[in-house]
Design an enzyme around this catalytic site. Structure first.
Site, PDB file in Angstrom:
ATOM      1  N   ASP A   9     -39.017 -57.654  42.101  1.00  0.00           N
ATOM      2  CA  ASP A   9     -39.933 -56.657  41.540  1.00  0.00           C
ATOM      3  C   ASP A   9     -39.658 -56.454  40.058  1.00  0.00           C
ATOM      4  O   ASP A   9     -40.588 -56.324  39.262  1.00  0.00           O
ATOM      5  CB  ASP A   9     -39.802 -55.317  42.277  1.00  0.00           C
ATOM      6  CG  ASP A   9     -40.535 -54.231  41.512  1.00  0.00           C
ATOM      7  OD1 ASP A   9     -41.768 -54.350  41.400  1.00  0.00           O
ATOM      8  OD2 ASP A   9     -39.895 -53.316  40.970  1.00  0.00           O
ATOM      9  N   ARG A  51     -46.077 -58.108  34.583  1.00  0.00           N
ATOM     10  CA  ARG A  51     -47.312 -57.321  34.689  1.00  0.00           C
ATOM     11  C   ARG A  51     -47.525 -56.468  33.449  1.00  0.00           C
ATOM     12  O   ARG A  51     -48.648 -56.290  32.974  1.00  0.00           O
ATOM     13  CB  ARG A  51     -47.249 -56.426  35.943  1.00  0.00           C
ATOM     14  CG  ARG A  51     -47.382 -57.226  37.239  1.00  0.00           C
ATOM     15  CD  ARG A  51     -46.985 -56.380  38.425  1.00  0.00           C
ATOM     16  NE  ARG A  51     -47.723 -55.139  38.474  1.00  0.00           N
ATOM     17  CZ  ARG A  51     -47.243 -54.005  38.973  1.00  0.00           C
ATOM     18  NH1 ARG A  51     -46.029 -53.953  39.496  1.00  0.00           N
ATOM     19  NH2 ARG A  51     -47.971 -52.922  38.978  1.00  0.00           N
ATOM     20  N   SER A 100     -44.392 -52.563  44.550  1.00  0.00           N
ATOM     21  CA  SER A 100     -43.303 -52.415  43.574  1.00  0.00           C
ATOM     22  C   SER A 100     -42.498 -51.138  43.865  1.00  0.00           C
ATOM     23  O   SER A 100     -41.270 -51.167  43.993  1.00  0.00           O
ATOM     24  CB  SER A 100     -43.919 -52.360  42.168  1.00  0.00           C
ATOM     25  OG  SER A 100     -42.981 -51.946  41.221  1.00  0.00           O
ATOM     26  N   LYS A 160     -38.541 -50.880  46.218  1.00  0.00           N
ATOM     27  CA  LYS A 160     -37.302 -50.239  45.727  1.00  0.00           C
ATOM     28  C   LYS A 160     -36.903 -49.079  46.628  1.00  0.00           C
ATOM     29  O   LYS A 160     -35.726 -48.898  46.939  1.00  0.00           O
ATOM     30  CB  LYS A 160     -37.505 -49.775  44.277  1.00  0.00           C
ATOM     31  CG  LYS A 160     -37.518 -50.937  43.297  1.00  0.00           C
ATOM     32  CD  LYS A 160     -37.907 -50.515  41.898  1.00  0.00           C
ATOM     33  CE  LYS A 160     -39.390 -50.288  41.787  1.00  0.00           C
ATOM     34  NZ  LYS A 160     -39.982 -50.300  40.471  1.00  0.00           N
TER      35      LYS A 160
HETATM   36  N1  URA Z   1     -43.629 -47.839  38.956  1.00  0.00           N
HETATM   37  C1  URA Z   1     -43.092 -48.933  39.540  1.00  0.00           C
HETATM   38  O1  URA Z   1     -41.929 -48.940  39.883  1.00  0.00           O
HETATM   39  N2  URA Z   1     -43.881 -50.012  39.702  1.00  0.00           N
HETATM   40  C2  URA Z   1     -45.168 -50.055  39.333  1.00  0.00           C
HETATM   41  O2  URA Z   1     -45.817 -51.045  39.538  1.00  0.00           O
HETATM   42  C3  URA Z   1     -45.704 -48.911  38.723  1.00  0.00           C
HETATM   43  C4  URA Z   1     -44.914 -47.809  38.544  1.00  0.00           C
END
Ligand code: URA
Length: 430
Positions: free
Chosen positions: A168, A175, A190, A194
């Protein structure tokens, strides 16, 4: 071209997504693994992300992507702690300091709150930057110390290790530079990769909408919230979400030490009504996940129980809860040019102004100023008289103040009519 030992070819998977074909679990597992190994090139992953942004993903594809990103790194576990773990995640907003009072508040009921947080980038502040304004406080804590603190104090707010969902981390960086941040399947996977890798047993999401938030539109925020709640539930993490309005800044402070001060006011039983409301409502949702649906968080703020946990939580990470907080060297107060009702106060320009004053960073490696930021002296709907202070800008560098003032042009107005009241919490999803 596919290598002889590779199961798939990245180009085929990019074309598949471009042509709106649903990818299989094996294809997604390979893509994420090959990208993490460096076999799939950044430009290929970026093209794939753009195809996802344009064409979307199915629920099972999003689940597969999330699980593959979790599998790219380590997974924490709080088994054997003897307490239920409940976490909160906010999609980020201006003046959003809620984690600070919330973690000790929920821990004061005997639940464990492992809050792995980040530093800020751009106009939304980072929880760790805020806490680092407390003299001595350290964000980095070893896994054993984190477990011990969860057992003894109940709440930990600390930096997430680099080992959680590394795929990620790499994808998010791509991104950021390829116009593919806004894809709901990618945002949801994403955030949830986590949070699930962190090992919490329950999670409450604060999904913000409005001009100061990532999602400008309530319907899109609702879709993001539903996607994340489904991902958490499918992964065995009890997940629910609040959809909250981010049209005006939250509370009366924006900036690191200023937000710590306001959080301490809330823990002392005071503070602005919107910060109290959101803290209490998120706490209620977390306590419900922890098997305490009838617990009253407002009472624990009023009687000092939450403050007691806050003091122990700060001290356990080297901080002095009694030390004076840093203040900025320079300040300038803007006063009302006429009498009337404060009719607007736009979150985004106030967030940008605080950032320009030094409260936030433009690049990951930049330092932040602990004392910089903005104190609001009035909120929309308040009656103001000519000459009355509206807000005060704080910075360590005088030269930053005119740039911050420039970003506030048109960001607020005084009129004759009060703005329509907007509920802070627009919806709940579980
Ligand atoms: N926060 C994240 O951790 N990922 C994203 O894609 C957007 C906000």
């Amino acid at each position: 071209m596919r290598g002889v030992t590779e199961a798939y070819d990245a180009v085929d998977l990019i074309i598949a997504k471009r042509e709106k074909r649903e990818l299989t679990t094996a294809e997604i597992d390979w893509l994420v693994d090959a990208f993490t190994r460096g076999y799939v090139a950044d430009e290929q992953m970026s093209a794939w992300a753009m195809a996802v942004l344009l064409n979307g993903m199915t629920r099972s594809e999003i689940r597969d992507l999330t699980l593959a990103m979790i599998a790219s790194g380590e997974r924490m576990s709080f088994d054997g702690l003897g307490k239920t773990t409940v976490d909160k995640h906010s999609t980020g907003g201006v003046g959003d300091k809620i984690t600070l009072p919330l973690a000790p508040l929920v821990a004061s009921f005997g639940l464990a709150v492992p809050q792995l947080s980040g530093r800020g980038l751009g106009h939304t502040g980072g929880t760790l930057d805020k806490l680092e304004s407390i003299p001595g406080w350290r964000a980095d804590i070893a896994p054993d110390a984190m477990r011990a603190q969860l057992r003894d104090v109940g709440a930990v707010i600390c930096a997430a290790g680099a080992g959680l969902a590394p795929a990620d981390k790499r994808l998010y960086a791509l991104r950021d530079t390829t116009g593919t941040v806004e894809a709901i399947p990618l945002i949801a996977s994403s955030i949830m990769s986590k949070k699930i890798a962190e090992g919490t047993s329950a999670l409450v999401l604060d999904v913000k909408f409005g001009e100061g938030a990532f999602m400008k539109d309530l319907e899109l925020a609702r879709e993001l919230a539903r996607t994340m709640v489904a991902l958490g539930t499918d992964a065995g993490v009890a997940t629910s979400a609040l959809l909250t309005d981010m049209t005006v800044p939250l509370g009366l402070t924006i900036g690191n030490a200023l937000e710590v001060r306001e959080s301490v006011e809330v823990l002392a039983g005071g503070g602005p009504a919107d910060v109290i409301e959101l803290t209490v409502e998120l706490a209620r949702a977390m306590l419900a996940h922890g098997g305490l649906p009838d617990a009253d968080p407002a009472e624990a703020l009023a009687d000092g129980r939450a403050m007691d946990v806050w003091r122990r939580m700060i001290a356990a990470q080297g901080g002095d809860p009694d030390a004076p907080l840093p203040t900025a060297k320079e300040s300038e107060t803007v006063t009302a040019p006429s009498s009337g009702i404060l009719s607007s106060q736009h979150a985004l320009p106030f967030g940008i102004a605080a950032w320009r004053l030094g409260a936030g960073r433009a690049r990951q490696q930049d330092p932040v100023s602990a004392g910089a930021g903005i104190e609001l002296h009035a909120k929309p709907g308040d009656r103001v008289t000519k000459g009355q202070p509206l807000f005060t800008l704080h910075s360590d560098e005088e030269a930053r103040i005119p740039r911050a003032l420039a970003s506030l042009e048109g960001a607020w107005a005084i009129g004759e009519v009060a703005p329509a009241a907007r509920p802070l919490i627009a919806d709940r999803i579980s």
